[in-house]
Design an enzyme around this catalytic site. Sequence first.
Site, PDB file in Angstrom:
ATOM      1  N   ARG A  48     -10.197 -11.611   2.183  1.00  0.00           N
ATOM      2  CA  ARG A  48     -11.048 -12.671   1.635  1.00  0.00           C
ATOM      3  C   ARG A  48     -10.346 -14.027   1.689  1.00  0.00           C
ATOM      4  O   ARG A  48     -11.008 -15.064   1.772  1.00  0.00           O
ATOM      5  CB  ARG A  48     -11.505 -12.296   0.222  1.00  0.00           C
ATOM      6  N   LYS A 104       0.842  -1.195   0.000  1.00  0.00           N
ATOM      7  CA  LYS A 104       0.000   0.000   0.000  1.00  0.00           C
ATOM      8  C   LYS A 104       0.884   1.254   0.000  1.00  0.00           C
ATOM      9  O   LYS A 104       2.019   1.212   0.477  1.00  0.00           O
ATOM     10  CB  LYS A 104      -0.867   0.019   1.271  1.00  0.00           C
TER      11      LYS A 104
HETATM   12  N1  BES Z   1      -8.095  -3.780   4.454  1.00  0.00           N
HETATM   13  C1  BES Z   1      -8.298  -3.402   3.109  1.00  0.00           C
HETATM   14  C2  BES Z   1      -9.615  -2.672   2.874  1.00  0.00           C
HETATM   15  C3  BES Z   1      -9.750  -1.332   3.557  1.00  0.00           C
HETATM   16  C4  BES Z   1      -9.465  -0.176   2.860  1.00  0.00           C
HETATM   17  C5  BES Z   1     -10.209  -1.224   4.845  1.00  0.00           C
HETATM   18  C6  BES Z   1      -9.620   1.056   3.468  1.00  0.00           C
HETATM   19  C7  BES Z   1     -10.363  -0.009   5.449  1.00  0.00           C
HETATM   20  C8  BES Z   1     -10.078   1.137   4.760  1.00  0.00           C
HETATM   21  C9  BES Z   1      -8.292  -4.630   2.210  1.00  0.00           C
HETATM   22  O1  BES Z   1      -7.486  -5.671   2.636  1.00  0.00           O
HETATM   23  C10 BES Z   1      -7.768  -4.183   0.890  1.00  0.00           C
HETATM   24  O2  BES Z   1      -6.642  -3.806   0.822  1.00  0.00           O
HETATM   25  N2  BES Z   1      -8.618  -4.250  -0.131  1.00  0.00           N
HETATM   26  C11 BES Z   1      -8.251  -3.835  -1.441  1.00  0.00           C
HETATM   27  C12 BES Z   1      -8.746  -4.877  -2.415  1.00  0.00           C
HETATM   28  C13 BES Z   1      -8.201  -4.714  -3.799  1.00  0.00           C
HETATM   29  C14 BES Z   1      -6.705  -4.989  -3.818  1.00  0.00           C
HETATM   30  C15 BES Z   1      -8.915  -5.677  -4.705  1.00  0.00           C
HETATM   31  C16 BES Z   1      -8.888  -2.474  -1.705  1.00  0.00           C
HETATM   32  O3  BES Z   1      -9.984  -2.232  -1.198  1.00  0.00           O
HETATM   33  O4  BES Z   1      -8.273  -1.653  -2.351  1.00  0.00           O
HETATM   34 MN    MN Z   2      -5.474  -5.457   1.959  1.00  0.00          MN
END
Ligand code: BES
Ligand code: MN
Length: 493
Positions: free
Chosen positions: A344, A270
Amino acid sequence: MEIEFVKAEAALTEKTALAVVVFEGEIMAGPAAGLDQTTGGALNRALANARFKGAKGQTLDVLAPAGLSAGRLLLVGAGKRDAWDDVAAEHAAASAYSAVKASGLTVLRVVLPDGGERAVHAALGVRLAAYRFDRYRTKEPAEKKPSIEKAELACADPDAALAAFADHAAVADAVAFARDLVSEPANILYPVEFARRLKALESLGLEVTILGEAEMKDLGMGALLGVGQGSVRESQLVVMRWNGAADRNAQPLAFVGKGVCFDTGGISLKPADGMEDMKWDMGGAAAVAGLMHALAGRKAKANVVGVVGLVENMPDGNAQRPGDVVTSMSGQTIEVINTDAEGRLVLADALWYTRKEFNPKFMVDLATLTGAIIISLGNDYAGLFSNNDELSENLLAASKAEGEPLWRMPLPAAYDKQIESMIADVKNTGGRPGGSITAALFLQKFVDNLPWAHLDIASTAWKKPSTVPTIPDGATGYGVRLLNRMVADKYEG
Ligand code: BES
Ligand code: MN
Ligand code: ZN
């Protein structure tokens, strides 16, 4: 925060803030009129010099009014009379608390416009609003700390109210427990420490079992283990059981939580900006733990199992790579397109395990699963995805009753195409369109046709700034109240 229920005429002290909750447009209809007399018209003079109309959340402060033994007199707007309900009572009392919490006064007396009929809910509101996570502050000046130590709720029958409050106090404790878990930084709360804190809930009467990596490997949980493999912290799966039904062997209800103690994204790293927020990527697991705390605390008459998958998602020489294929406990293979779609993967094995091990009536999972749910619904609503209308209706009804907003989203089978893999049974991302929906469709492959609901709480687990009087900035504890309410209303007795 000490809570006491008192009669309306109970004596006041100099250190008390007297908060009178009023309906919009009928300020002088209730006890305010008498107080205006007692104070020689101070209240009407204050009203003439302010824009206070009694709107929801509005407050008007009258300092040291002559003729009254309270240190302050505070009017608190409850909004319109026809919108008065349990949640409105909570919010009004919470607003009163926030207005005077750092005033230097030590007691808050709340007088409600309904004679105290909803005093129990007002007390809950104060308890929730007074939550604070201050474990790591060592130098906070005394004058910045909250000064209110006790809330007195005026009502007709204090003994009855106190007895009725017991179950609500159990819920407030459980919400605080969940908020603490979410607030803890990831260097303190890693999977093994999280598991330890859940094990400690055995003192409430829960049965808690912890599986480590060796046991999960034996069970074939390649999806969950793949996420944790780049971390030096050992992954854990924790099972909490509450058997409160008359028949201890009756089929349980099951709740499953995503517990990513920190989500860096892994190799699909990230951006740095805001990454600190990912300490609360275990908000689903915290909600499930909070629910179990609440059920045990109020001795719920239901059999419930709570399962949380606890991992840390880190980049490392041993971390899983984009493109890796893992085999889940279900036997289905997953192509890991993006290591940041890790929640997931954790839930895939946690859901399958729960289904096979406990054969529950239904499963509800909670997860801070997608950024896309924030784009869809904003910061107030969590998303509900389900293969079952009755379960959905029950969740939505509980959401309404407890003031934890939830909105049902579609689960169209046609979008399954987006998560088809070229080389495995499924892939873990479906692209940007409908990102929360394809995440839910992925989970659905691991529930084996059981009635199931998925709550994507990425939008609601954390609030900064908070817009709800019963939720201080930060961890919300979202889900604890909603799930507890659904169990209480639909699955007990
Ligand atoms: N933990 C994150 C989702 C999240 C984002 C929670 C912002 C709280 C605030 C999750 O694991 C994630 O990174 N999801 C990705 C999925 C994508 C890579 C398909 C996302 O939402 O960008
Ligand atoms: Mn994630
Ligand atoms: Zn995550």
